[in-house]
Design an enzyme around this catalytic site. Structure first.
Site, PDB file in Angstrom:
ATOM      1  NE  ARG A 160      -2.157  -1.372   3.652  1.00 20.02           N
ATOM      2  CZ  ARG A 160      -1.631  -0.554   4.541  1.00 20.02           C
ATOM      3  NH1 ARG A 160      -1.732   0.755   4.390  1.00 20.02           N
ATOM      4  NH2 ARG A 160      -0.995  -1.025   5.606  1.00 20.02           N
ATOM      5  CE  LYS A 207      -6.299  -3.566   4.416  1.00 24.80           C
ATOM      6  NZ  LYS A 207      -7.005  -4.154   5.585  1.00 24.80           N
ATOM      7  CG  HIS A 266      -7.540  -3.804  10.289  1.00 25.71           C
ATOM      8  ND1 HIS A 266      -6.205  -3.480  10.404  1.00 25.71           N
ATOM      9  CD2 HIS A 266      -7.620  -4.614   9.214  1.00 25.71           C
ATOM     10  CE1 HIS A 266      -5.517  -4.063   9.443  1.00 25.71           C
ATOM     11  NE2 HIS A 266      -6.358  -4.761   8.717  1.00 25.71           N
ATOM     12  CB  SER A 294      -0.855  -6.406   7.183  1.00 26.64           C
ATOM     13  OG  SER A 294      -0.305  -7.348   6.307  1.00 26.64           O
ATOM     14  CE  LYS A 308      -6.349  -8.330  10.116  1.00 28.35           C
ATOM     15  NZ  LYS A 308      -4.960  -8.047   9.729  1.00 28.35           N
ATOM     16  CB  THR A 309      -5.301 -14.515   7.371  1.00 26.44           C
ATOM     17  OG1 THR A 309      -5.685 -13.237   6.862  1.00 26.44           O
ATOM     18  CG2 THR A 309      -5.768 -15.596   6.412  1.00 26.44           C
ATOM     19  CG  ASP A 353      -8.154  -7.541   6.532  1.00 26.22           C
ATOM     20  OD1 ASP A 353      -7.323  -7.528   7.465  1.00 26.22           O
ATOM     21  OD2 ASP A 353      -8.164  -6.691   5.629  1.00 26.22           O
ATOM     22  NE  ARG A 366      -0.779  -9.138   1.775  1.00 24.22           N
ATOM     23  CZ  ARG A 366      -1.390  -8.805   2.888  1.00 24.22           C
ATOM     24  NH1 ARG A 366      -2.492  -9.437   3.253  1.00 24.22           N
ATOM     25  NH2 ARG A 366      -0.932  -7.841   3.656  1.00 24.22           N
TER      26      ARG A 366
END
Length: 531
Positions: A60, A200, A219, A239, A243-244, A258, A324
């Site tokens: 990003r 995002k 988030h 990130s 989380k995933t 997410d 990713r």
């Protein structure tokens, strides 16, 4: 020429976008993959995954994100965190982008942002690249074919990677730009092919709209006990914090990985898919996520692969450490079909501590939970933002400052009220380093983290013996079945206790210095929880 299914009263021409080449509306996955391959945007991989690279931008560009400063949002935007753009500059940017688009082919996806029909936002994504259409079709929620006949977008996102902004003319920082105009309900993205900007941008939008309705935008990932949506847990984190990975627990039902909302009706996923990091991904540690990288239509982004066999190299970070894959939720066997859960019984805050100071799990009081939520301490991991090549300790308020258009206290108060109303238990989980700081210690063992989380969610930890951490004041379990007692006491994992103490004092000081900015805005109980 126009192709695909669309509400005939809501073509792009009805939105003032004309003079394009071919426009492809709502193509399904096989057609999007076929178009992307034909246009040489990437190639088919094993199992029909789509392999692509994003060029110069592999993460990003938060410093290139702007909010148009209009009277309607002047008083509600957190301007210290969101760069302003004038109305005139945005209008020039919009006009110049539309002129640039003339004669070019575009792909349109009409999608829902939000699983709860009461709170969802209908979003039209206009993308220059076919694979961006595939990506966002995975990541947002797909209307039925019949629903497309009456679909009317609330918001439109135009993504044009070949367009370069002019900082002097468009009031931005570089040739790359992400601009949100809340009055025109329009988001413009230019000069970056990194697909994460699409999702995002929509997350930022929801983070602004939903608090006005009393909905907490989070988030976080989320799951619930199989057969029992009431037993829901949410996992806040930036990130790279897990989380995933941690929400994809085979013993629980995955709601999403997410972005979620917490309304008076419970928890709901914003998305319809997952965007998982793949660096060092293995079939042994994360079998279901690994399997998605060999399934049809999964977008595999910036992963090095053998040019002949197409085998993916999960350890190669020569393009970026931020490799990713994007896939629909139904590629995970235990994913929720509805994307809905109950009010969270457990609120977990994930941090990746590069100092090696924090314990692998700690129990938080509600006031401590708010302290750590507003602090948002973690370490930026390599690749998630341009220029980040190794973990960098940082404080990202609400575990997502780049996506927060409102002031942190708005989100903090919403979360505080919901935790109090529904009696959620709160936990801090460190997935970062143990036995020393980054460069000396090692990453927290994933098996230990999973065991500790399971003990928290199934109630085992409720009966554990806890000690008070001398540096941060939260409660840390002394012993947990299946986890080395030494791991639960970070000081014991260091070769030198004195060095640990110095590092802990340093980190505690960083917490205090960062939190000073919130003291004028928070309740006394949260101030008392401050270090």
């Amino acid at each position: 020429m126009t192709y695909g299914r669309v509400n005939t009263a809501m073509r792009l021409e009805d939105q003032g976008i004309s003079g394009l080449g071919n426009v492809y509306y709502n193509l399904i996955e096989p057609a999007l993959v076929e178009a992307a391959v034909q246009r040489r945007e990437g190639k088919l991989g094993l199992g029909g995954a789509f392999l692509c690279e994003t060029g110069q931008f592999t993460g990003r560009s938060p410093k290139d994100k702007f909010v148009v400063r209009t009277p309607s949002v002047e008083a509600s935007i957190w301007w210290e965190n969101n760069a302003p753009m004038t109305v005139d500059a945005f209008d020039r940017l919009h006009a110049d982008m539309l002129a640039h688009m003339q004669g070019r082919d575009y792909f349109v996806q009409d999608l829902y942002a939000g699983a709860d029909p009461i709170h969802r936002v209908d979003v039209r994504m206009v993308t220059e690249m076919a694979w961006h259409g595939l990506f966002i079709r995975h990541l947002l929620r797909r209307p039925t074919r019949s629903e497309l006949d009456t679909f009317r977008p609330d918001w439109t996102v135009i993504n044009c990677p070949s367009f370069k902004a002019d900082p002097a003319r468009h009031g931005c920082r570089t040739e790359t730009v992400i601009a949100l105009n809340f009055d025109k309900k329009l988001i413009l993205i230019g000069n970056t092919a990194y697909a994460g900007e699409n999702k995002k941008a929509v997350f930022t939008l929801l983070n602004y709209l939903l608090p006005e309705k009393g909905v907490m935008a989070m988030h976080c990932s989320a799951n619930h006990a199989i057969g029992n949506p009431v037993d829901t847990a949410v996992f806040f984190g930036l990130s790279g914090t897990g989380k995933t990975t941690l929400s994809a627990d085979p013993s629980r039902m995955l709601i999403g990985d997410d972005e979620h909302g917490w309304s008076d009706r419970g928890t709901f996923n914003f998305e319809g898919g997952c965007y998982a990091k793949t660096i060092n991904l293995s079939a042994e540690a994360e079998p279901e996520i690994y399997a998605t990288t060999h399934r049809f239509g999964t977008v595999v982004e910036n992963m090095v692969h053998d040019p002949e066999t197409l085998e993916l190299d999960f350890a190669d970070d020569s393009l970026t450490a931020n490799t990713r894959c994007a896939y629909p939720l139904d590629y995970i066997s235990n994913a929720s079909v509805t994307g809905l859960g109950g009010h969270p019984r457990h609120v977990v805050m994930l941090t990746c501590d590069a100092f090696g100071v924090l314990p692998p799990i700690a129990r938080l009081t509600p006031a401590q939970a708010m302290y750590h939520f507003l602090s948002g301490f973690t370490s930026k991991v390599a690749g998630t933002e341009r220029g980040v090549t190794e973990p960098q300790p940082t404080f990202s308020t609400c575990f997502g400052a780049p996506f927060m258009p409102r002031r942190p206290e708005v989100y903090g108060k919403l979360l505080e009220d919901k935790i109090a109303k529904h009696g959620a238990s709160c936990w801090l989980v460190n997935t970062g380093w143990t036995g020393g700081a980054y460069g000396t210690g090692s990453r927290m063992p994933i098996k230990a983290t999973r065991a500790l989380l399971s003990a928290a969610l199934d109630g085992t930890l409720a009966g554990a013996t806890f000690r008070k951490d001398p540096n941060f004041g939260f409660d840390v379990p002394v012993t947990v079945p299946g986890v080395d007692d030494k791991l639960l006491d970070p000081r014991r994992t260091w070769a030198s206790g004195a060095e640990y103490d110095a590092q802990a004092r340093k980190l505690a000081g960083m917490f205090a210095a960062n939190f000073a900015q919130y003291l004028p805005f928070i309740d006394e109980d949260i101030k008392a929880a401050a270090i």
